[in-house]
Design a protein around this motif. Sequence first.
Motif, PDB file in Angstrom:
ATOM      1  N   ALA A  26       0.824  -1.213   0.000  1.00 47.72           N
ATOM      2  CA  ALA A  26       0.000   0.000   0.000  1.00 47.72           C
ATOM      3  C   ALA A  26       0.853   1.257   0.000  1.00 47.72           C
ATOM      4  O   ALA A  26       0.496   2.261  -0.624  1.00 47.72           O
ATOM      5  CB  ALA A  26      -0.940  -0.009   1.209  1.00 47.72           C
ATOM      6  N   LEU A  27       1.993   1.220   0.686  1.00 45.25           N
ATOM      7  CA  LEU A  27       2.889   2.381   0.718  1.00 45.25           C
ATOM      8  C   LEU A  27       3.501   2.690  -0.639  1.00 45.25           C
ATOM      9  O   LEU A  27       3.918   3.813  -0.894  1.00 45.25           O
ATOM     10  CB  LEU A  27       4.019   2.162   1.738  1.00 45.25           C
ATOM     11  CG  LEU A  27       3.664   2.421   3.189  1.00 45.25           C
ATOM     12  CD1 LEU A  27       4.785   1.929   4.095  1.00 45.25           C
ATOM     13  CD2 LEU A  27       3.389   3.896   3.429  1.00 45.25           C
ATOM     14  N   GLU A  28       3.552   1.707  -1.520  1.00 42.51           N
ATOM     15  CA  GLU A  28       4.117   1.919  -2.856  1.00 42.51           C
ATOM     16  C   GLU A  28       3.201   2.769  -3.736  1.00 42.51           C
ATOM     17  O   GLU A  28       3.651   3.349  -4.715  1.00 42.51           O
ATOM     18  CB  GLU A  28       4.386   0.574  -3.526  1.00 42.51           C
ATOM     19  CG  GLU A  28       5.524  -0.179  -2.876  1.00 42.51           C
ATOM     20  CD  GLU A  28       5.749  -1.544  -3.486  1.00 42.51           C
ATOM     21  OE1 GLU A  28       5.127  -1.859  -4.524  1.00 42.51           O
ATOM     22  OE2 GLU A  28       6.554  -2.309  -2.923  1.00 42.51           O
ATOM     23  N   ASP A  29       1.930   2.856  -3.391  1.00 42.76           N
ATOM     24  CA  ASP A  29       0.984   3.656  -4.166  1.00 42.76           C
ATOM     25  C   ASP A  29       1.119   5.123  -3.759  1.00 42.76           C
ATOM     26  O   ASP A  29       1.232   5.433  -2.579  1.00 42.76           O
ATOM     27  CB  ASP A  29      -0.440   3.162  -3.908  1.00 42.76           C
ATOM     28  CG  ASP A  29      -1.420   3.682  -4.931  1.00 42.76           C
ATOM     29  OD1 ASP A  29      -1.615   4.918  -5.001  1.00 42.76           O
ATOM     30  OD2 ASP A  29      -1.991   2.862  -5.669  1.00 42.76           O
ATOM     31  N   GLU A  30       1.107   6.009  -4.719  1.00 50.70           N
ATOM     32  CA  GLU A  30       1.247   7.442  -4.427  1.00 50.70           C
ATOM     33  C   GLU A  30      -0.009   8.044  -3.787  1.00 50.70           C
ATOM     34  O   GLU A  30       0.059   9.112  -3.188  1.00 50.70           O
ATOM     35  CB  GLU A  30       1.598   8.204  -5.699  1.00 50.70           C
ATOM     36  CG  GLU A  30       2.982   7.871  -6.196  1.00 50.70           C
ATOM     37  CD  GLU A  30       3.380   8.672  -7.425  1.00 50.70           C
ATOM     38  OE1 GLU A  30       2.731   9.691  -7.722  1.00 50.70           O
ATOM     39  OE2 GLU A  30       4.342   8.269  -8.091  1.00 50.70           O
ATOM     40  N   GLU A  87       6.470  -1.578  11.922  1.00 58.83           N
ATOM     41  CA  GLU A  87       7.222  -0.331  11.921  1.00 58.83           C
ATOM     42  C   GLU A  87       7.384   0.140  10.488  1.00 58.83           C
ATOM     43  O   GLU A  87       7.416  -0.679   9.567  1.00 58.83           O
ATOM     44  CB  GLU A  87       8.620  -0.536  12.520  1.00 58.83           C
ATOM     45  CG  GLU A  87       8.614  -0.901  13.979  1.00 58.83           C
ATOM     46  CD  GLU A  87      10.014  -1.123  14.521  1.00 58.83           C
ATOM     47  OE1 GLU A  87      10.953  -1.296  13.717  1.00 58.83           O
ATOM     48  OE2 GLU A  87      10.157  -1.133  15.744  1.00 58.83           O
ATOM     49  N   LEU A  88       7.508   1.433  10.316  1.00 60.33           N
ATOM     50  CA  LEU A  88       7.777   1.998   8.999  1.00 60.33           C
ATOM     51  C   LEU A  88       9.271   2.283   8.898  1.00 60.33           C
ATOM     52  O   LEU A  88       9.883   2.759   9.847  1.00 60.33           O
ATOM     53  CB  LEU A  88       6.997   3.302   8.797  1.00 60.33           C
ATOM     54  CG  LEU A  88       5.490   3.195   8.858  1.00 60.33           C
ATOM     55  CD1 LEU A  88       4.861   4.584   8.674  1.00 60.33           C
ATOM     56  CD2 LEU A  88       4.970   2.242   7.815  1.00 60.33           C
ATOM     57  N   HIS A  89       9.858   1.972   7.742  1.00 55.28           N
ATOM     58  CA  HIS A  89      11.278   2.222   7.486  1.00 55.28           C
ATOM     59  C   HIS A  89      11.417   2.846   6.121  1.00 55.28           C
ATOM     60  O   HIS A  89      10.564   2.692   5.262  1.00 55.28           O
ATOM     61  CB  HIS A  89      12.083   0.921   7.534  1.00 55.28           C
ATOM     62  CG  HIS A  89      12.102   0.293   8.878  1.00 55.28           C
ATOM     63  ND1 HIS A  89      13.012   0.630   9.838  1.00 55.28           N
ATOM     64  CD2 HIS A  89      11.310  -0.652   9.418  1.00 55.28           C
ATOM     65  CE1 HIS A  89      12.769  -0.082  10.927  1.00 55.28           C
ATOM     66  NE2 HIS A  89      11.747  -0.867  10.693  1.00 55.28           N
ATOM     67  N   THR A  90      12.530   3.498   5.922  1.00 60.57           N
ATOM     68  CA  THR A  90      12.801   4.076   4.608  1.00 60.57           C
ATOM     69  C   THR A  90      14.015   3.399   3.984  1.00 60.57           C
ATOM     70  O   THR A  90      14.873   2.853   4.685  1.00 60.57           O
ATOM     71  CB  THR A  90      13.070   5.588   4.710  1.00 60.57           C
ATOM     72  OG1 THR A  90      14.218   5.795   5.530  1.00 60.57           O
ATOM     73  CG2 THR A  90      11.874   6.322   5.283  1.00 60.57           C
ATOM     74  N   THR A  91      14.061   3.438   2.668  1.00 63.98           N
ATOM     75  CA  THR A  91      15.215   2.966   1.916  1.00 63.98           C
ATOM     76  C   THR A  91      15.466   3.972   0.804  1.00 63.98           C
ATOM     77  O   THR A  91      14.545   4.650   0.345  1.00 63.98           O
ATOM     78  CB  THR A  91      14.978   1.568   1.299  1.00 63.98           C
ATOM     79  OG1 THR A  91      13.834   1.628   0.451  1.00 63.98           O
ATOM     80  CG2 THR A  91      14.770   0.518   2.350  1.00 63.98           C
ATOM     81  N   PRO A  92      16.692   4.099   0.375  1.00 65.62           N
ATOM     82  CA  PRO A  92      16.970   5.054  -0.707  1.00 65.62           C
ATOM     83  C   PRO A  92      16.276   4.627  -1.994  1.00 65.62           C
ATOM     84  O   PRO A  92      16.219   3.445  -2.308  1.00 65.62           O
ATOM     85  CB  PRO A  92      18.489   5.023  -0.861  1.00 65.62           C
ATOM     86  CG  PRO A  92      18.986   3.942   0.001  1.00 65.62           C
ATOM     87  CD  PRO A  92      17.881   3.427   0.832  1.00 65.62           C
ATOM     88  N   VAL A  93      15.752   5.603  -2.705  1.00 72.58           N
ATOM     89  CA  VAL A  93      15.120   5.321  -3.991  1.00 72.58           C
ATOM     90  C   VAL A  93      16.185   4.956  -4.998  1.00 72.58           C
ATOM     91  O   VAL A  93      16.028   4.028  -5.776  1.00 72.58           O
ATOM     92  CB  VAL A  93      14.299   6.545  -4.459  1.00 72.58           C
ATOM     93  CG1 VAL A  93      13.743   6.310  -5.846  1.00 72.58           C
ATOM     94  CG2 VAL A  93      13.177   6.838  -3.486  1.00 72.58           C
ATOM     95  N   HIS A  94      17.268   5.688  -4.975  1.00 73.14           N
ATOM     96  CA  HIS A  94      18.386   5.441  -5.880  1.00 73.14           C
ATOM     97  C   HIS A  94      19.627   5.180  -5.052  1.00 73.14           C
ATOM     98  O   HIS A  94      19.957   5.968  -4.169  1.00 73.14           O
ATOM     99  CB  HIS A  94      18.635   6.640  -6.800  1.00 73.14           C
ATOM    100  CG  HIS A  94      17.421   7.036  -7.581  1.00 73.14           C
ATOM    101  ND1 HIS A  94      16.943   6.307  -8.621  1.00 73.14           N
ATOM    102  CD2 HIS A  94      16.576   8.072  -7.410  1.00 73.14           C
ATOM    103  CE1 HIS A  94      15.856   6.883  -9.110  1.00 73.14           C
ATOM    104  NE2 HIS A  94      15.607   7.964  -8.392  1.00 73.14           N
ATOM    105  N   ALA A  95      20.295   4.116  -5.328  1.00 69.38           N
ATOM    106  CA  ALA A  95      21.537   3.825  -4.593  1.00 69.38           C
ATOM    107  C   ALA A  95      22.591   4.829  -5.013  1.00 69.38           C
ATOM    108  O   ALA A  95      22.755   5.136  -6.183  1.00 69.38           O
ATOM    109  CB  ALA A  95      21.999   2.409  -4.910  1.00 69.38           C
TER     110      ALA A  95
END
Length: 98
Positions: A26-30, A87-95
């Motif tokens: 669900a988080l992948e949807d804008e 929990e919510l976490h973030t990851t870089p969109v672009h390495a």
Amino acid sequence: MKNIAAFDAADYLDNDIVIAEYLNAALEDENPNVFLQAIADVAKARGMSKLAQDTGLGRESLYKALAPGAKPRYDTIIRLVRALGVELHTTPVHASQT
């Protein structure tokens, strides 16, 4: 013609791994309403009364916060997510390239 039962995602949200994957998808949807609906589905699966107790929020407040088009406060979302056991976490969109 046979009657077909309406699909209810809450019927399939029966363990923590499935719930986490469902919320991640669900988080992948804008559209932020997709994530709110996913939280509402998980809340329904876990029990709205239990969630209200775990968050310290009233049931009516939860329903309002998770209604389509609602714009709940950040702290409300965090309380809900933690009470749901994720929990919510973030990851870089672009390495980064070094």
